[in-house]
Design a protein around this motif. Structure first.
Motif, PDB file in Angstrom:
ATOM      1  N   GLY A   1       0.811  -1.211   0.000  1.00  0.00           N
ATOM      2  CA  GLY A   1       0.000   0.000   0.000  1.00  0.00           C
ATOM      3  C   GLY A   1       0.848   1.267   0.000  1.00  0.00           C
ATOM      4  O   GLY A   1       0.641   2.184  -0.800  1.00  0.00           O
ATOM      5  N   GLY A   2       1.811   1.307   0.890  1.00  0.00           N
ATOM      6  CA  GLY A   2       2.639   2.494   0.989  1.00  0.00           C
ATOM      7  C   GLY A   2       3.457   2.731  -0.275  1.00  0.00           C
ATOM      8  O   GLY A   2       3.665   3.871  -0.695  1.00  0.00           O
TER       9      GLY A   2
ATOM     10  N   ALA B   1      -0.766   8.914   3.889  1.00  0.00           N
ATOM     11  CA  ALA B   1      -1.555   8.140   4.859  1.00  0.00           C
ATOM     12  C   ALA B   1      -1.024   6.726   5.020  1.00  0.00           C
ATOM     13  O   ALA B   1      -1.159   6.128   6.082  1.00  0.00           O
ATOM     14  N   ALA B   2      -0.412   6.174   3.993  1.00  0.00           N
ATOM     15  CA  ALA B   2      -0.084   4.749   4.053  1.00  0.00           C
ATOM     16  C   ALA B   2       1.401   4.475   4.249  1.00  0.00           C
ATOM     17  O   ALA B   2       1.828   3.342   4.130  1.00  0.00           O
ATOM     18  N   VAL B   3       2.189   5.502   4.530  1.00  0.00           N
ATOM     19  CA  VAL B   3       3.624   5.234   4.674  1.00  0.00           C
ATOM     20  C   VAL B   3       4.069   5.363   6.132  1.00  0.00           C
ATOM     21  O   VAL B   3       3.423   6.011   6.947  1.00  0.00           O
TER      22      VAL B   3
END
Ligand SMILES: Nc1ncnc2c1ncn2[C@@H]1O[C@H](COP(=O)(O)OP(=O)(O)OP(=O)(O)O)[C@@H](O)[C@H]1O
Ligand SMILES: Nc1ncnc2c1ncn2[C@@H]1O[C@H](COP(=O)(O)OP(=O)(O)OP(=O)(O)O)[C@@H](O)[C@H]1O
Ligand SMILES: [Mg+2]
Ligand SMILES: [Mg+2]
Lengths: 301, 252, 258, 254, 258
Positions: free
Chosen positions: E137-138, E163-165
């Motif tokens: 995701g990230g 948001a995803a990292v």
């Protein structure tokens, strides 16, 4: 059709190319034989034969000029005439043998069928290749002749090739079959209970070669040559059944065994006008021409 | 506005047809005027009841059966790669056989009654449904599949709540194809062992050189197509409401 | 309860071979609340899917309650990182939450009740009849959380479940999870990128190395078990712990093992 | 592995064909057992006329399919990408689609005679709709987020068709192509059967009217095998062109 | 540069009418770096899409460089909240980043260079040949960021891009964006849920109310313009500002206007 005909025969120097739409059945053997024998090329006709499944494709082909001539059964041509389709017969095609029980087409029943004569067909399911055509008209006549009532017959449309199976499996009680399927039915134990052609008229003309009226008007010479060539072919075929049986292998896949045994039609050079009048009258009675009646004068050469 | 869209192009085309054939002397392409003139003489109520209704019922029966069969088999094949690898060649084989030569074989098994005709319709229109279902099932989003597995969605629940809805856009595409094919096959089925029906009537007109009448039949087929597809659209809107919303979601 | 032993996962396909997880071994006791942190792409999602029985490991085993996991064990709920795609677009929000409950065989009334209470808990009491794609990103994520909560799982796997919600909502949800955990004794495995969150929530934080992944550190969080947003985060120990975790991740990101 | 399974499937089918007539479920006169069909097939294969017919059929098929596919895809993308066009053409499409190609036979014979052209018209007419409808449904499947991304980065309509619409519709197009390929083959053969244009269909017609049942089935088997071959090709293309798609990558994983 | 005037957006459809944005008016000057914060579901994404010309407003106008926005204006790049779905699954990572550049008409070499440098900048130098769905995701989110950076936009709209990292990557990316902004003078509109991030990054933070949305506060960030993760975040003023924003969001979430 928008496409212009290919002006056959206008080229005086070479042979004119002529395409004829035929159905790959026994009836048209003479034209194949005639081609082989050179009856056409000797008259300056370079003949090409194109097979189609039925009149539905041949008549439009003739009208559009793709075919110069076509082969069709008589009733279809009569129907065309009543609808003012501009076609006219130019030569005879094929005729019944005129021998009851020994014709190339007939009404057959399966092995062990309780039906033994045409009279027994009343109220039964009978297969014909095309409804409202020569088949049902002539079968009705057979029934009438045998003293039965044709009104209650339920005719079912099944192609000739599928008739043996339909008959054997009991899907129909009887079928009007022609060669080579007639042989197949007999081989499977079926019996012929009526010869509907001979019942209708002696020496009934079944089919004919025809052309569009435009071609007949524009190129009388070509039509004359074609008619002569056909007639020569018909006569030759009638006289040489063995050669006919041989030529069948060139355009059909009828097995050797059936080919030697099957009953051939007759190929007189003259259209039997009286028989056609009978056929026309019967058809009119059956209502297959709608409200009209065919004008044979406009159809015959 | 909708009406304008629906009728705009057809009206233009009809006018073009009318004008183009106005003076036609071609036997097979009569003026549209003469076609229209005979339309209502040909398609009387009696004839609609006697010829069109039975055809329509067979068509619907065949379509419904094809839908059942296509979706059922499609789900099975689509969700099992090994089954797919095994049966696909056979199906592809059958699929390529032209109905006119297949019909005699069907007649061997199913006789010549309505059953045969329905079977012919099924045999032709099951394919788009089957193929689309297979592909739709194969394409179910991986995250959704995992969600369903994680929450123990198995068996029939998985079928009804995951596989079928997820594949439904593609199944519907197949069904739409099949619907028009069903009409075509209805005609083909009535070319064999028939003595009534819309398809038979058209063929019969053609054979008896009643060309304007034949054209009315073709037009009727087209109109039938429009009506059926209208009904189909209603069903599609109901079934795929979520999908249309989803696909439009951010368009405003 | 949950045993991960020598787990290894290598993705192959399309000419690309990625060793996502090299060797992971750890145990989660019944009723634990464990947070997983690690650099982006280190294999947290992969690990979670292996534990959930959704992905077969390349080597090693996952054991759940004594038996090896090959398919999703019953009583487990998962919140996926791809929250948007994990909602069924053809079901409305309430139906999305209800679906697993039906599968569980709960009675209608009980289902209704659970759906309503869990949606209310995530602040979506008035979104029952919306389709997921009519919701904002954060709202979708909360629906996915509500679905997991309503399921009343024994084990709860959450993959960055609060990534898309605002700070305040996030704090509320954190407290919700902790409350649930304390009340019901669920075993929770929680993946997050927010270090404060990991420290605030967990009893224990597992810090993973960069891919190919091993456990870099297994850190017990020795904060008092009753926590609240204001005071806990202000504790010096909290700051110490978060700084420690931060440094570890930083180090993990730098030193990619051969 | 997969081809082996497929061969096993075909083998089972052949076995069935052998057993059904032998067991007397249908008279073998009308449905000959597989062995007899095989003999007839051998006979066909040894016949130069057969190969000429096959060539005729294949050329009509390839050409027709090509025209239908290109036209279907281009028009489908165009109609699908422009909502107004879609609305405008919907009713006309619904009207034209159910008109059976076979009903057009007399018309095309009038227009083109028993030539390659009339065969092509039939083939194109039938196959075109299959493609068009699949493409229309495929275009509708575009992910709005992907489309918005493209728009945000300034991709114009043409570029979006090329880079977003087309890849999205591709799985549908592949299905459409497989559907259309079979339909084109069917229409090719049916057209030859009806019109008498040279090809396998004409040969089938002759076998049919001559009562040469094993030959008839041998020819049917040939069309069926063509269908199988088409599918093998389509699947190979798909494995390459759709390797990014869930349907392919999903199965690669297991 | 960017004028939002009386903007209003109401979603209708499927029996549900949602007034997402009630009345928004604000201006972003050329070269501003503005952060947008607000409760989940308050309409940030909606606002960004209206500004990008992707969504027609129900009322009000968006003006960009003097002309009203009806379609995406040229020179604008967007990082979508739904990063996963905004990557084209049929293109490999490098091709995804390259596509907009082609559209821009850049030469092949220049494109190569931009793709390579932007992917390296987000830490994905070795993911060129992967497909997006092969990434975590990230990583996917970072591809989306790389795509926007490579585009060299005049205006950059980012919807929760980090948001995803993980925390470390996030810090790196924050500095990357600030560096870019300072170096090239891009106008940036940045939606985030992370209050620290908003304060750290922005010159200005726009705090939105809960839906139906209005601007609750337009806060200038008076921190020194050269910032770094360690020192800036340690400033007392930083803590003041973040506490202020936090309270505002908290208040916004509580008081839903009638
Ligand atoms: N389907 C797949 N095919 C190939 N490689 C994959 C696949 N899924 C994940 N990977 C690879 O495995 C590695 C770990 O991915 P994973 O999604 O587990 O990371 P993560 O820790 O969840 O990262 P993030 O915090 O960014 O979500 C990554 O390098 C990724 O590229
Ligand atoms: N396509 C849509 N149809 C109907 N309503 C929608 C749609 N998209 C968004 N909404 C509604 O509009 C409101 C604002 O949504 P938006 O996505 O702009 O919020 P957001 O501020 O981006 O939230 P988040 O921080 O959770 O991403 C929400 O109430 C949402 O339900
Ligand atoms: Mg992950
Ligand atoms: Mg949002």
């Amino acid at each position: 059709g928008g496409s212009s005909p290919e002006e056959p025969g206008t080229d005086a120097s070479g042979p004119s190319k002529v395409t004829v739409g035929v159905i790959p059945i026994v009836d048209v053997a003479p034209i194949y034989l005639g081609k082989e024998k050179g009856f056409f090329s000797s008259r300056g006709i370079d003949l090409e034969l194109v097979t189609a499944q039925g009149g539905a494709a041949i008549v439009p082909g003739v009208l559009s000029g793709d075919f110069q001539f076509g082969f069709s059964n008589i009733t279809s041509l009569m129907i065309a005439q009543t609808k003012n389709v501009p076609v006219r017969i130019v030569a005879n095609g094929a005729a019944s043998t005129g021998v009851p029980g020994k014709d190339f087409g007939g009404v057959a029943v399966a092995k062990d069928s309780p039906i033994t004569s045409a009279a027994g067909l009343a109220g039964r399911k009978v297969a014909v290749n095309t409804l409202k055509n020569i088949g049902d008209t002539t079968v009705r006549e057979s029934v009438r002749k045998a003293g039965g009532d044709p009104a209650g017959i339920e005719f079912v449309e099944i192609g000739f090739p599928d008739m043996p199976a339909a008959l054997e499996s009991g899907q129909v009680d009887a079928a009007w079959v022609v060669e080579p399927q007639l042989s197949a039915v007999k081989a499977a134990g079926g019996t012929v209970i009526a010869s509907n052609f001979t019942d209708t008229a002696p020496n009934l003309t079944i089919a004919a070669y025809f052309a569009g009226t435009k071609l007949i008007a524009d190129e009388p010479e070509l039509v004359k040559n074609f008619t002569e060539a056909i007639n020569e072919s018909l006569a030759y075929a009638d006289a040489h059944p063995d050669e006919v049986r041989a030529v069948l292998s060139s355009y059909t896949k009828i097995s050797e065994e059936v080919r030697t045994a099957l009953i051939l039609p007759k190929w007189p050079t003259e259209v039997n006008r009286a028989s056609l009048a009978t056929l026309a009258a019967l058809g009119t009675t059956d209502g297959i021409f709608g409200d009209a009646a065919p004008d044979l004068g406009k159809l015959l050469p | 506005m909708r009406i304008v869209y629906w009728l705009g192009l057809p009206i233009v085309l009809v006018v073009a047809w009318w004008v183009a054939t106005a003076g036609s002397t071609d036997f097979y392409v009569p003026p549209l005027q003469s076609i229209v003139a005979v339309f209502f003489d040909v398609w009387t109520l009696d004839r609609l009841r006697a010829d069109v209704l039975p055809s329509l019922l067979r068509l619907l029966a065949g379509f419904a059966l094809a839908l059942l069969l296509g979706v059922g088999l499609g789900v099975l094949i689509g969700s099992r790669p090994r089954v797919r690898a095994t049966v696909e060649p056979v199906l592809e084989f059958l699929r390529a056989v032209p109905p006119p030569v297949l019909v005699p074989v069907i007649m061997l098994f199913a006789g010549i009654g309505d059953g045969m005709k329905i079977l012919v319709i099924v045999s032709g229109c099951v394919w788009p449904i089957l193929l689309n279902t297979v592909e739709g099932v194969r394409a179910v989003d991986g995250v959704l599949t995992e969600t369903a597995r994680a929450y123990g969605l198995t068996g029939p629940a998985r079928l009804w709540r995951l596989t079928l809805p997820a594949a439904s856009p593609q199944i519907v595409a197949g069904a739409r194809q099949a619907l028009s094919l069903a009409i075509i096959l209805m005609v083909i089925s009535e070319m064999f062992a028939a003595s009534s029906g819309l398809g038979y009537t058209i063929v019969e007109f053609q054979r008896s050189f009643a060309i304007p009448e034949m054209w009315t039949g073709i037009i009727l087929l087209g109109l039938l197509g429009v009506v059926l597809s209208g009904l189909f659209r209603l069903a599609e809107t109901a079934i795929l409401g979520w999908y249309h919303g989803l696909r439009r979601a951010q368009k405003g | 309860m949950l045993d991960v032993n020598g787990l290894r996962k290598t993705y192959t396909g399309d000419g690309r071979t990625i060793e996502a997880i090299r060797d992971l071994t750890f145990t989660v006791a019944d009723g634990d609340l464990t947070c997983l942190v690690g650099p982006s792409g280190c294999g947290k999602t992969t690990l979670l899917k292996c534990i959930a029985g959704l992905l077969p490991p390349s080597a090693g085993t996952v054991t759940f309650a004594g038996s090896p996991v090959t398919a999703p064990p019953p009583g487990m709920a998962v919140v996926f990182q791809e929250y948007g795609r994990s909602l069924f677009p053809w079901l409305r929000v309430a139906a999305n939450v209800e679906l697993p409950l039906r599968q569980k065989g709960l009675a209608r009334d009980r289902r209704r009740e659970l759906v309503a209470s869990s949606l209310a808990a995530v602040g979506l009491a008035d979104a029952h009849t919306a389709y997921p794609w009519q919701l904002s990103g954060g709202m979708q994520q909360r629906v996915a959380i509500a679905r997991a909560l309503a399921y009343e799982p024994r084990v709860l796997l959450m993959d960055e479940p609060f990534a898309a919600v605002d700070a305040q909502t996030r704090a509320d949800l954190e407290d919700l999870i902790r409350g649930l955990w304390q009340r019901l004794g669920v075993t929770v495995l929680f993946v997050t990128h927010d270090i404060d969150e990991a420290v605030y929530l967990g009893q224990r934080v597992l810090i993973l190395s960069a891919s190919p992944t091993v456990v870099r550190e297994d850190l017990a969080i020795d904060l008092p078990s009753s926590r609240d947003q204001l005071h806990t985060r202000a504790l010096p120990r909290f700051t110490e712990l978060r700084t420690h975790v931060y440094e570890q991740i930083q180090a993990a990101k730098r030193s990619v093992p051969a | 592995m997969k081809p082996l399974l497929g061969l096993a499937g075909l083998g089972g089918f052949v076995l069935l064909l052998e057993v059904i007539p032998r067991a007397g479920l249908v008279p073998s006169r009308y449905l000959p057992p597989a062995a007899e069909i095989a003999v007839a097939l051998g006979g066909e294969l040894a016949d130069a006329g057969f190969w000429a017919a096959l060539r005729d059929t294949l050329s009509g098929w390839v050409l027709g399919l090509l025209i239908a596919a290109v036209a279907g895809v281009v028009l489908g993308l165009l109609i699908g990408a422009v909502p107004v066009l879609r609305e405008l053409t919907a009713s006309t499409i619904e009207f034209l689609r159910p008109i059976p190609s076979v009903a057009l036979i007399p018309l095309v014979v009038v227009l083109y005679g028993a030539s390659l052209q009339s065969k092509l018209v039939l083939v194109v007419y039938a196959a075109f709709w299959q493609m068009l409808v699949q493409v229309l449904y495929g275009v509708r499947d575009v992910d709005p987020v992907a489309d918005e991304t493209a728009r945000a980065y300034g991709l114009g309509r043409a570029a979006r068709i090329r880079h977003v619409l087309w890849p999205t519709a591709l799985p549908y197009v592949m299905t459409g192509l497989r559907l259309a390929a079979a339909v084109a083959l069917i229409l090719c053969v049916t057209g030859e059967l009806g019109i008498g244009a040279p090809g396998l269909g004409a040969r089938i017609a002759v076998a049919q009217s001559s009562g040469a049942i094993p030959d008839l089935y041998a020819l049917i088997v040939v069309t069926g095998l063509l269908g199988v071959a088409i599918n093998v090709g389509a699947r190979a293309v798909e494995r390459h062109a759709l390797r990014w798609h869930q349907s392919v990558r999903g199965e690669a994983a297991v």
